[in-house]
Design a protein around this motif. Structure first.
Motif, PDB file in Angstrom:
ATOM      1  N   TYR A 222      48.152  25.570  62.838  1.00 46.96           N
ATOM      2  CA  TYR A 222      49.599  25.449  62.948  1.00 46.96           C
ATOM      3  C   TYR A 222      50.248  26.158  61.757  1.00 46.96           C
ATOM      4  CZ  TYR A 222      49.039  22.207  66.813  1.00 46.96           C
ATOM      5  OH  TYR A 222      48.727  21.666  68.031  1.00 46.96           O
ATOM      6  N   SER A 223      51.548  26.387  61.860  1.00 49.00           N
ATOM      7  CA  SER A 223      52.233  27.121  60.792  1.00 49.00           C
ATOM      8  C   SER A 223      53.522  26.420  60.397  1.00 49.00           C
ATOM      9  CB  SER A 223      52.532  28.562  61.227  1.00 49.00           C
ATOM     10  OG  SER A 223      53.299  28.558  62.435  1.00 49.00           O
ATOM     11  N   CYS A 224      53.423  25.126  60.105  1.00 47.25           N
ATOM     12  CA  CYS A 224      54.601  24.356  59.701  1.00 47.25           C
ATOM     13  C   CYS A 224      55.226  25.004  58.466  1.00 47.25           C
ATOM     14  CB  CYS A 224      54.216  22.915  59.408  1.00 47.25           C
ATOM     15  SG  CYS A 224      53.515  22.066  60.846  1.00 47.25           S
ATOM     16  N   ALA A 225      56.534  25.098  58.446  1.00 45.15           N
ATOM     17  CA  ALA A 225      57.234  25.899  57.447  1.00 45.15           C
ATOM     18  C   ALA A 225      57.074  25.389  56.028  1.00 45.15           C
ATOM     19  CB  ALA A 225      58.726  25.962  57.806  1.00 45.15           C
ATOM     20  N   TYR A 226      56.773  24.097  55.874  1.00 46.50           N
ATOM     21  CA  TYR A 226      56.700  23.483  54.545  1.00 46.50           C
ATOM     22  C   TYR A 226      55.273  23.355  54.021  1.00 46.50           C
ATOM     23  CZ  TYR A 226      55.502  19.716  57.674  1.00 46.50           C
ATOM     24  OH  TYR A 226      54.895  18.992  58.676  1.00 46.50           O
ATOM     25  N   VAL A 228      51.220  24.064  53.012  1.00 47.99           N
ATOM     26  CA  VAL A 228      50.322  25.049  52.412  1.00 47.99           C
ATOM     27  C   VAL A 228      48.927  25.028  53.020  1.00 47.99           C
ATOM     28  CG1 VAL A 228      51.535  24.949  50.206  1.00 47.99           C
ATOM     29  CG2 VAL A 228      49.580  23.441  50.588  1.00 47.99           C
ATOM     30  N   VAL A 229      48.625  24.045  53.865  1.00 48.01           N
ATOM     31  CA  VAL A 229      47.242  23.845  54.314  1.00 48.01           C
ATOM     32  C   VAL A 229      46.628  25.084  54.971  1.00 48.01           C
ATOM     33  CG1 VAL A 229      45.803  22.583  55.967  1.00 48.01           C
ATOM     34  CG2 VAL A 229      47.300  21.336  54.419  1.00 48.01           C
ATOM     35  N   PRO A 230      47.320  25.788  55.888  1.00 46.98           N
ATOM     36  CA  PRO A 230      46.670  26.969  56.478  1.00 46.98           C
ATOM     37  C   PRO A 230      46.273  28.011  55.436  1.00 46.98           C
ATOM     38  CG  PRO A 230      48.574  26.321  57.782  1.00 46.98           C
ATOM     39  CD  PRO A 230      48.625  25.510  56.518  1.00 46.98           C
ATOM     40  N   ARG A 231      47.003  28.064  54.320  1.00 45.93           N
ATOM     41  CA  ARG A 231      46.698  29.046  53.277  1.00 45.93           C
ATOM     42  C   ARG A 231      45.728  28.517  52.223  1.00 45.93           C
ATOM     43  NH1 ARG A 231      49.761  33.656  52.576  1.00 45.93           N
ATOM     44  NH2 ARG A 231      51.369  33.991  54.139  1.00 45.93           N
ATOM     45  N   THR A 232      45.479  27.228  52.229  1.00 42.76           N
ATOM     46  CA  THR A 232      44.543  26.683  51.240  1.00 42.76           C
ATOM     47  C   THR A 232      43.228  26.224  51.848  1.00 42.76           C
ATOM     48  OG1 THR A 232      45.536  24.465  51.414  1.00 42.76           O
ATOM     49  CG2 THR A 232      46.400  25.941  49.699  1.00 42.76           C
ATOM     50  N   ARG A 233      43.234  25.888  53.137  1.00 41.46           N
ATOM     51  CA  ARG A 233      42.003  25.424  53.792  1.00 41.46           C
ATOM     52  C   ARG A 233      41.544  26.340  54.914  1.00 41.46           C
ATOM     53  NH1 ARG A 233      39.619  20.527  52.962  1.00 41.46           N
ATOM     54  NH2 ARG A 233      40.556  19.203  51.374  1.00 41.46           N
ATOM     55  N   GLY A 234      42.324  27.362  55.224  1.00 45.24           N
ATOM     56  CA  GLY A 234      41.881  28.339  56.195  1.00 45.24           C
ATOM     57  C   GLY A 234      42.114  27.924  57.627  1.00 45.24           C
ATOM     58  N   PRO A 235      41.582  28.701  58.582  1.00 41.14           N
ATOM     59  CA  PRO A 235      41.786  28.433  60.006  1.00 41.14           C
ATOM     60  C   PRO A 235      40.965  27.235  60.466  1.00 41.14           C
ATOM     61  CG  PRO A 235      40.232  30.220  59.722  1.00 41.14           C
ATOM     62  CD  PRO A 235      40.744  29.895  58.341  1.00 41.14           C
ATOM     63  N   GLU A 236      41.298  26.726  61.640  1.00 39.74           N
ATOM     64  CA  GLU A 236      40.556  25.605  62.206  1.00 39.74           C
ATOM     65  C   GLU A 236      39.106  26.004  62.478  1.00 39.74           C
ATOM     66  OE1 GLU A 236      42.470  24.197  65.714  1.00 39.74           O
ATOM     67  OE2 GLU A 236      44.158  23.308  64.634  1.00 39.74           O
ATOM     68  N   ARG A 237      38.187  25.151  62.024  1.00 40.55           N
ATOM     69  CA  ARG A 237      36.759  25.296  62.332  1.00 40.55           C
ATOM     70  C   ARG A 237      36.227  23.920  62.684  1.00 40.55           C
ATOM     71  NH1 ARG A 237      38.630  26.254  57.362  1.00 40.55           N
ATOM     72  NH2 ARG A 237      36.705  25.757  56.263  1.00 40.55           N
TER      73      ARG A 237
END
Length: 503
Positions: A222-226, A228-237
């Motif tokens: 997901y890309s919630c505007a607030y 940081v998780v996608p940029r700190t933990r990467g894509p879903e695996r």
């Protein structure tokens, strides 16, 4: 995510599973007089640092040569995902011959497993690092987790005495990074995000009493505007269902009776193995493992929350009747700005599924106040959502701008004073709702897994299947790890109290 009291297990060696229930109980009895056994009763701990100090007894685990005799200390900030990551990192270290110590001053290797969801958490970590400016002297200082990924090599600039920076998406490289440090490397990094691998270890230290975490999915798509998780933990695996069930069986064989399935969006799980299971299929299968009496899961994303999950909770007693379903705002306009992928009405429809269930399901949530552009009317919609949803608890936060997020540079920022005012109003309304919902439990008898003891007050503590914190009295003297029936006699906003009812 919903916090849990960590009652640590104490043993001479380590890791997973790997002892019989009888042995586990022996270890628990021997440790009963130690501080982790007599800690204050359960209280919400979200946002507070947790220090992983203990190891559990194990057998049959080979220790690698290399660092035998060296010691380590890990301090963990953030959510259950970070807690469990620290357990796995500790297992990697203990498998290499490192041994855990109780203070950073005693350690050869000091690690901070970090959170960067809010600015305050990041500030705490840099404060910890600052303590070593003139004291590191031969120690290896490392930063792990979300802040490591977010700040990267800039950490070396701010704290030149740091030797290791590794984001959670690169934990699979930790043995290689530690090899480099043991061979005299001065600075090593693991900052990859482009991966389809999950962090699985042969050895995982377990720090909680008869309750264990299993991570089933890492990262977030997901890309919630607030966030940081996608940029700190990467894509879903996602892990294979086969590996998850194998771990659940090992834990059950070792005497664990409660499992909590973890993921940033746990219900987005998709089995990459031949079974091709969805989350609900895995949830039912873990609950069916012999010896497992409770299965929890967190955190769910509303977009992937289905009727089938509610039906599983209704029909499988081992699946805990508690769902943490973050909403973040009650305003459609703000939800759209947040990129939350659902409307208020769609979210409340899912709440309705749970309220109509044959089994009473406890619901908790996360709410952010003061998101950029949030008007007074938007805020009132969040307050009114509390009345509509009737949450049993919420975790509420003032919006905190984070690096590399879409919301960071949005216009119409809300003043800190106004954020604080709105947060106080929201929390007071929730306190009233929560008190009323807890008072409805008076007179009921509920099953509690005992995980805390306050001997000075003669009071035990634990959680129900629906995740209520319960303090209770008992005439018995050895209840840690036991499932007991408690009659509820009193209630407040944050916990309920009662007395042990003998079977």
């Amino acid at each position: 995510m919903v916090p849990m009291l960590d009652c640590e297990r104490v043993g001479k060696t380590f890791d997973i599973g790997i002892e019989s229930l009888a042995s586990a109980k022996a270890v628990d009895t021997a440790a009963a007089v130690r501080e982790p056994r007599t800690a204050p009763l359960p209280l919400p701990l979200r946002g507070a640092p947790k220090t992983a100090l203990r190891s559990m007894s194990g057998a049959g685990v080979a220790v690698e040569a290399g660092a035998a005799g060296k010691s380590f200390f890990i301090e963990t900030f953030g959510c259950q995902m970070n807690d469990h990551d620290s357990e796995k990192v500790a297992g990697v270290l203990q498998g290499r011959g490192y041994w855990p110590v109780e203070t950073p001053a005693q350690a050869d290797l000091v690690l901070y497993n970090t959170c960067s969801i809010r600015e305050k958490a990041a500030q705490k970590v840099f404060a910890r690092l600052g303590d070593w400016k003139t004291l590191s002297d031969g120690k290896i200082i490392g930063v792990l987790g979300c802040l490591a990924q977010q700040e990267g090599e800039e950490i070396f600039e701010r704290a030149p005495w740091v030797s290791l920076v590794c984001g959670s998406a690169s934990y699979r490289k930790l043995p290689e990074l530690i090899d480099q440090l043991e061979s005299g490397g001065r600075r090593v990094t693991g900052l990859d995000l482009d991966t389809d691998e999950t962090f699985e270890t042969d050895i995982t230290r377990r720090d909680r009493l008869l309750s264990a975490y299993i991570t089933i999915i890492e990262g977030c798509d997901y890309s919630c505007a607030y966030c940081v998780v996608p940029r700190t933990r990467g894509p879903e695996r996602s892990r294979t269902s086969e590996s998850v069930l194998a771990e659940a069986r090992r834990l059950a064989d070792a005497g664990y009776t409660e499992i909590q399935l973890l993921g940033q969006t746990v219900n987005s799980y998709r089995d990459p193995g031949p079974r091709g299971w969805r989350f609900v299929d895995l949830l039912r299968a873990v609950a069916d493992v012999p010896g497992i009496r409770r299965v929890r899961f967190t955190t769910s994303h509303p977009n992937d929350f289905t009727r089938e999950i509610v039906e599983a909770i209704e029909t499988v007693p081992a699946i805990c009747n508690h769902v943490h379903l973050p909403v973040q705002s009650g305003s459609d306009r703000v939800l759209k700005a947040m990129r939350r992928t659902y409307t208020r009405a769609e979210y409340l429809e899912k709440i309705g599924w749970m309220r109509e269930a044959k089994r009473n399901i406890s619901i908790t949530s996360d709410i952010i106040v003061g998101f950029p552009g949030e008007t007074a009317e938007d805020f009132e919609e969040s307050v009114s959502l509390l009345d509509a949803a009737q949450y049993d608890a919420i975790f509420s936060f003032k919006y905190s701008p984070r690096p590399n997020t879409a919301a960071k540079d949005m216009p119409d920022a809300i003043a800190e004073e106004e954020k604080s005012r709105r947060l106080a109003i929201l929390n007071e309304r929730q306190r009233q709702i929560q008190t009323g919902r807890n008072e409805m439990l008076i007179g009921e008898t509920m099953q509690v897994l005992t995980d805390g003891h306050h001997p000075g007050r003669g009071v035990w503590g634990g959680r129900t299947s629906c995740n209520r914190l319960v303090n209770f009295t008992s005439t018995r003297h050895a209840l840690l790890g036991e499932y007991v029936r408690v009659k509820i006699l009193r209630a407040s906003a944050n916990l309920v109290g009662g007395e042990h009812v003998e079977e």
